[in-house]
Design a protein around this motif. Structure first.
Motif, PDB file in Angstrom:
ATOM      1  N   VAL A 219      12.229  -9.078   4.850  1.00 39.92           N
ATOM      2  CA  VAL A 219      12.691 -10.374   4.331  1.00 39.92           C
ATOM      3  C   VAL A 219      13.441 -11.140   5.408  1.00 39.92           C
ATOM      4  CG1 VAL A 219      14.233 -11.480   2.657  1.00 39.92           C
ATOM      5  CG2 VAL A 219      12.762  -9.597   1.939  1.00 39.92           C
ATOM      6  N   ALA A 220      14.311 -10.433   6.154  1.00 40.90           N
ATOM      7  CA  ALA A 220      15.057 -11.090   7.229  1.00 40.90           C
ATOM      8  C   ALA A 220      14.100 -11.634   8.292  1.00 40.90           C
ATOM      9  CB  ALA A 220      16.038 -10.096   7.858  1.00 40.90           C
ATOM     10  N   GLY A 221      13.095 -10.826   8.647  1.00 37.20           N
ATOM     11  CA  GLY A 221      12.110 -11.277   9.634  1.00 37.20           C
ATOM     12  C   GLY A 221      11.328 -12.484   9.152  1.00 37.20           C
ATOM     13  N   PHE A 222      10.937 -12.474   7.869  1.00 36.66           N
ATOM     14  CA  PHE A 222      10.193 -13.599   7.305  1.00 36.66           C
ATOM     15  C   PHE A 222      11.028 -14.878   7.314  1.00 36.66           C
ATOM     16  CE2 PHE A 222       8.889 -16.161   3.592  1.00 36.66           C
ATOM     17  CZ  PHE A 222       7.582 -16.425   3.961  1.00 36.66           C
ATOM     18  N   ILE A 223      12.302 -14.768   6.949  1.00 41.71           N
ATOM     19  CA  ILE A 223      13.187 -15.937   6.941  1.00 41.71           C
ATOM     20  C   ILE A 223      13.340 -16.500   8.355  1.00 41.71           C
ATOM     21  CG2 ILE A 223      15.589 -16.691   6.572  1.00 41.71           C
ATOM     22  CD1 ILE A 223      15.692 -14.689   4.233  1.00 41.71           C
ATOM     23  N   LEU A 224      13.480 -15.614   9.338  1.00 37.99           N
ATOM     24  CA  LEU A 224      13.632 -16.063  10.724  1.00 37.99           C
ATOM     25  C   LEU A 224      12.362 -16.731  11.243  1.00 37.99           C
ATOM     26  CD1 LEU A 224      15.595 -13.030  12.218  1.00 37.99           C
ATOM     27  CD2 LEU A 224      16.464 -15.339  11.850  1.00 37.99           C
ATOM     28  N   ILE A 225      11.198 -16.199  10.845  1.00 40.13           N
ATOM     29  CA  ILE A 225       9.922 -16.802  11.261  1.00 40.13           C
ATOM     30  C   ILE A 225       9.778 -18.201  10.676  1.00 40.13           C
ATOM     31  CG2 ILE A 225       7.412 -16.644  10.990  1.00 40.13           C
ATOM     32  CD1 ILE A 225       7.734 -13.579  11.180  1.00 40.13           C
ATOM     33  N   VAL A 226      10.120 -18.337   9.392  1.00 38.36           N
ATOM     34  CA  VAL A 226      10.046 -19.655   8.744  1.00 38.36           C
ATOM     35  C   VAL A 226      11.050 -20.611   9.380  1.00 38.36           C
ATOM     36  CG1 VAL A 226      10.401 -20.898   6.576  1.00 38.36           C
ATOM     37  CG2 VAL A 226       9.193 -18.712   6.575  1.00 38.36           C
ATOM     38  N   SER A 227      12.273 -20.104   9.661  1.00 36.30           N
ATOM     39  CA  SER A 227      13.317 -20.939  10.264  1.00 36.30           C
ATOM     40  C   SER A 227      12.926 -21.420  11.660  1.00 36.30           C
ATOM     41  CB  SER A 227      14.637 -20.170  10.337  1.00 36.30           C
ATOM     42  OG  SER A 227      15.046 -19.737   9.059  1.00 36.30           O
TER      43      SER A 227
ATOM     44  N   CYS B 215       0.540   1.764  -8.177  1.00 40.76           N
ATOM     45  CA  CYS B 215       1.472   0.700  -7.780  1.00 40.76           C
ATOM     46  C   CYS B 215       1.758   0.755  -6.278  1.00 40.76           C
ATOM     47  CB  CYS B 215       2.778   0.831  -8.565  1.00 40.76           C
ATOM     48  SG  CYS B 215       2.630   0.433 -10.315  1.00 40.76           S
ATOM     49  N   ALA B 216       1.935   1.964  -5.764  1.00 41.32           N
ATOM     50  CA  ALA B 216       2.227   2.116  -4.332  1.00 41.32           C
ATOM     51  C   ALA B 216       1.042   1.659  -3.474  1.00 41.32           C
ATOM     52  CB  ALA B 216       2.566   3.572  -4.016  1.00 41.32           C
ATOM     53  N   SER B 217      -0.183   2.026  -3.881  1.00 43.23           N
ATOM     54  CA  SER B 217      -1.375   1.600  -3.136  1.00 43.23           C
ATOM     55  C   SER B 217      -1.533   0.085  -3.194  1.00 43.23           C
ATOM     56  CB  SER B 217      -2.628   2.277  -3.709  1.00 43.23           C
ATOM     57  OG  SER B 217      -2.539   3.672  -3.603  1.00 43.23           O
ATOM     58  N   GLY B 218      -1.286  -0.484  -4.382  1.00 46.24           N
ATOM     59  CA  GLY B 218      -1.366  -1.935  -4.518  1.00 46.24           C
ATOM     60  C   GLY B 218      -0.330  -2.654  -3.676  1.00 46.24           C
ATOM     61  N   LEU B 219       0.902  -2.122  -3.682  1.00 54.06           N
ATOM     62  CA  LEU B 219       1.970  -2.726  -2.886  1.00 54.06           C
ATOM     63  C   LEU B 219       1.665  -2.632  -1.392  1.00 54.06           C
ATOM     64  CD1 LEU B 219       4.764  -4.052  -2.957  1.00 54.06           C
ATOM     65  CD2 LEU B 219       5.781  -1.758  -2.871  1.00 54.06           C
ATOM     66  N   SER B 220       1.087  -1.509  -0.976  1.00 52.01           N
ATOM     67  CA  SER B 220       0.699  -1.353   0.435  1.00 52.01           C
ATOM     68  C   SER B 220      -0.334  -2.403   0.827  1.00 52.01           C
ATOM     69  CB  SER B 220       0.127   0.049   0.680  1.00 52.01           C
ATOM     70  OG  SER B 220       1.064   1.032   0.368  1.00 52.01           O
ATOM     71  N   GLY B 221      -1.319  -2.614  -0.049  1.00 46.95           N
ATOM     72  CA  GLY B 221      -2.331  -3.633   0.222  1.00 46.95           C
ATOM     73  C   GLY B 221      -1.734  -5.026   0.307  1.00 46.95           C
ATOM     74  N   ILE B 222      -0.802  -5.337  -0.607  1.00 48.58           N
ATOM     75  CA  ILE B 222      -0.140  -6.647  -0.588  1.00 48.58           C
ATOM     76  C   ILE B 222       0.660  -6.830   0.700  1.00 48.58           C
ATOM     77  CG2 ILE B 222       1.668  -8.038  -1.706  1.00 48.58           C
ATOM     78  CD1 ILE B 222       0.719  -6.771  -4.381  1.00 48.58           C
ATOM     79  N   ASN B 223       1.361  -5.771   1.112  1.00 49.13           N
ATOM     80  CA  ASN B 223       2.138  -5.847   2.361  1.00 49.13           C
ATOM     81  C   ASN B 223       1.239  -6.127   3.561  1.00 49.13           C
ATOM     82  OD1 ASN B 223       4.514  -5.321   1.011  1.00 49.13           O
ATOM     83  ND2 ASN B 223       4.475  -3.126   1.430  1.00 49.13           N
ATOM     84  N   LEU B 224       0.084  -5.441   3.615  1.00 52.40           N
ATOM     85  CA  LEU B 224      -0.856  -5.654   4.722  1.00 52.40           C
ATOM     86  C   LEU B 224      -1.402  -7.078   4.712  1.00 52.40           C
ATOM     87  CD1 LEU B 224      -2.845  -2.286   4.644  1.00 52.40           C
ATOM     88  CD2 LEU B 224      -1.259  -3.033   6.415  1.00 52.40           C
ATOM     89  N   ILE B 225      -1.688  -7.601   3.531  1.00 46.77           N
ATOM     90  CA  ILE B 225      -2.213  -8.969   3.406  1.00 46.77           C
ATOM     91  C   ILE B 225      -1.187  -9.979   3.902  1.00 46.77           C
ATOM     92  CG2 ILE B 225      -2.885 -10.762   1.756  1.00 46.77           C
ATOM     93  CD1 ILE B 225      -4.132  -8.489   0.062  1.00 46.77           C
ATOM     94  N   ILE B 226       0.071  -9.836   3.433  1.00 49.96           N
ATOM     95  CA  ILE B 226       1.129 -10.766   3.826  1.00 49.96           C
ATOM     96  C   ILE B 226       1.372 -10.709   5.329  1.00 49.96           C
ATOM     97  CG2 ILE B 226       3.601 -11.274   3.607  1.00 49.96           C
ATOM     98  CD1 ILE B 226       3.405 -10.337   0.693  1.00 49.96           C
ATOM     99  N   THR B 227       1.410  -9.490   5.875  1.00 49.64           N
ATOM    100  CA  THR B 227       1.633  -9.331   7.318  1.00 49.64           C
ATOM    101  C   THR B 227       0.530 -10.003   8.123  1.00 49.64           C
ATOM    102  OG1 THR B 227       2.753  -7.213   6.935  1.00 49.64           O
ATOM    103  CG2 THR B 227       1.988  -7.657   9.170  1.00 49.64           C
ATOM    104  N   MET B 228      -0.716  -9.784   7.702  1.00 58.33           N
ATOM    105  CA  MET B 228      -1.838 -10.380   8.432  1.00 58.33           C
ATOM    106  C   MET B 228      -1.847 -11.899   8.298  1.00 58.33           C
ATOM    107  SD  MET B 228      -4.175  -9.834  10.538  1.00 58.33           S
ATOM    108  CE  MET B 228      -4.110  -8.048  10.501  1.00 58.33           C
ATOM    109  N   LEU B 229      -1.511 -12.423   7.123  1.00 51.88           N
ATOM    110  CA  LEU B 229      -1.435 -13.872   6.927  1.00 51.88           C
ATOM    111  C   LEU B 229      -0.384 -14.490   7.845  1.00 51.88           C
ATOM    112  CD1 LEU B 229      -1.698 -14.234   3.033  1.00 51.88           C
ATOM    113  CD2 LEU B 229      -3.360 -15.022   4.719  1.00 51.88           C
TER     114      LEU B 229
END
Length: 265
Positions: free
Chosen positions: A48-56, A114-128
């Protein structure tokens, strides 16, 4: 080591990590799980901190995501069925080695889904984020796209060079991945050779893993080739995609036969 400590011997770095992993394995699965609970929160604080800094920093450009599906679905499906399906998602089969030790096995199915789904979501967000910041070409050519993204952060001309975010995330995730795989190897070996105390095997197996990690590849390019090409065909597809469904089928017919015999009796 390739980007942070190029002069540090690989053996030293691997040995230090393996010592921590062996210590954790000897303490048991509960210690691994509780460490995961604690560091899971820490990882998301970092994210979250990294995402906020990237947006900032104003680095995100959604135009880099266009055109979406320029060549249709076929390239995406090709990658899914030739790479992504086998690595990393088939590796979740390792958790079946842990299921017998759960206090509440009924929650395992929901938790794993849930864990597999969350892992997939994390990979998608990171790649985006990577593509939005770096563009398609640089993301494809970069050895570590997420590191390149983090290195681009610059807030108010003083907050920059946040490579430590990437280092912490990398070490934590590698630690848990090896812990789970190594724990499964120790438990499996103990069952195979009927060793009463599985923790006794952590040191010899740890030494084997340590020396194989040095000998299996002489450089990063060879490591990537063996991991994505050789290991995919020799290990991932047979052991993770073919054998488990076959064993599931055998177990299904075995239980069905047993249930039929009990019904007749």
């Amino acid at each position: 080591l390739t980007f942070a400590y190029p002069d540090t011997p690989l053996f030293i770095a691997n040995a230090l990590l393996m010592l921590v992993i062996i210590y954790t394995i000897r303490k048991g699965i509960e210690v691994i799980a509780r460490s995961g609970e604690l560091l899971f929160i820490f990882m998301y604080v970092l994210a979250v901190a990294g995402f906020i800094l990237i947006v900032s920093s104003g680095l995100i450009h959604f135009k880099n995501l266009q055109p979406i599906l320029e060549e249709g679905l076929s390239p995406v499906l090709k990658v899914v069925f030739t790479q992504t399906l086998y690595f990393p998602f088939t590796e979740v089969i390792v958790f079946t080695m842990i299921l017998p030790y759960l206090d509440n096995p009924k929650k395992a199915k929901v938790t794993m889904l849930c864990a597999s789904g969350l892992s997939g979501i994390n990979l998608i967000i990171t790649m985006l984020i990577n593509v939005s910041v770096l563009g398609v070409d640089l993301t494809a050519r970069s050895q570590y796209p997420l590191l390149s993204t983090i290195e681009s952060i610059q807030v108010a001309n003083f907050l920059e060079r946040l490579d430590v975010f990437f280092m912490l995330a990398l070490i934590i995730t590698i630690f848990f991945k090896i812990c789970v795989l190594f724990y499964a190897a120790v438990i499996g070996t103990a069952h195979l050779f009927k060793v009463k105390s599985p923790s006794q095997l952590s040191y010899p197996l740890g030494l084997i893993v340590l020396f194989l990690s040095i000998a299996i590849a002489s450089n990063l390019q060879e490591h990537n080739y063996e991991g994505l090409k050789v290991a995919m065909r020799v290990i991932h597809i047979p052991l993770l995609a073919i054998v488990p469904p076959f064993l599931l089928l055998v177990a299904f017919f075995k239980n069905r036969k047993k249930h039929g015999e009990n019904t007749l009796n």
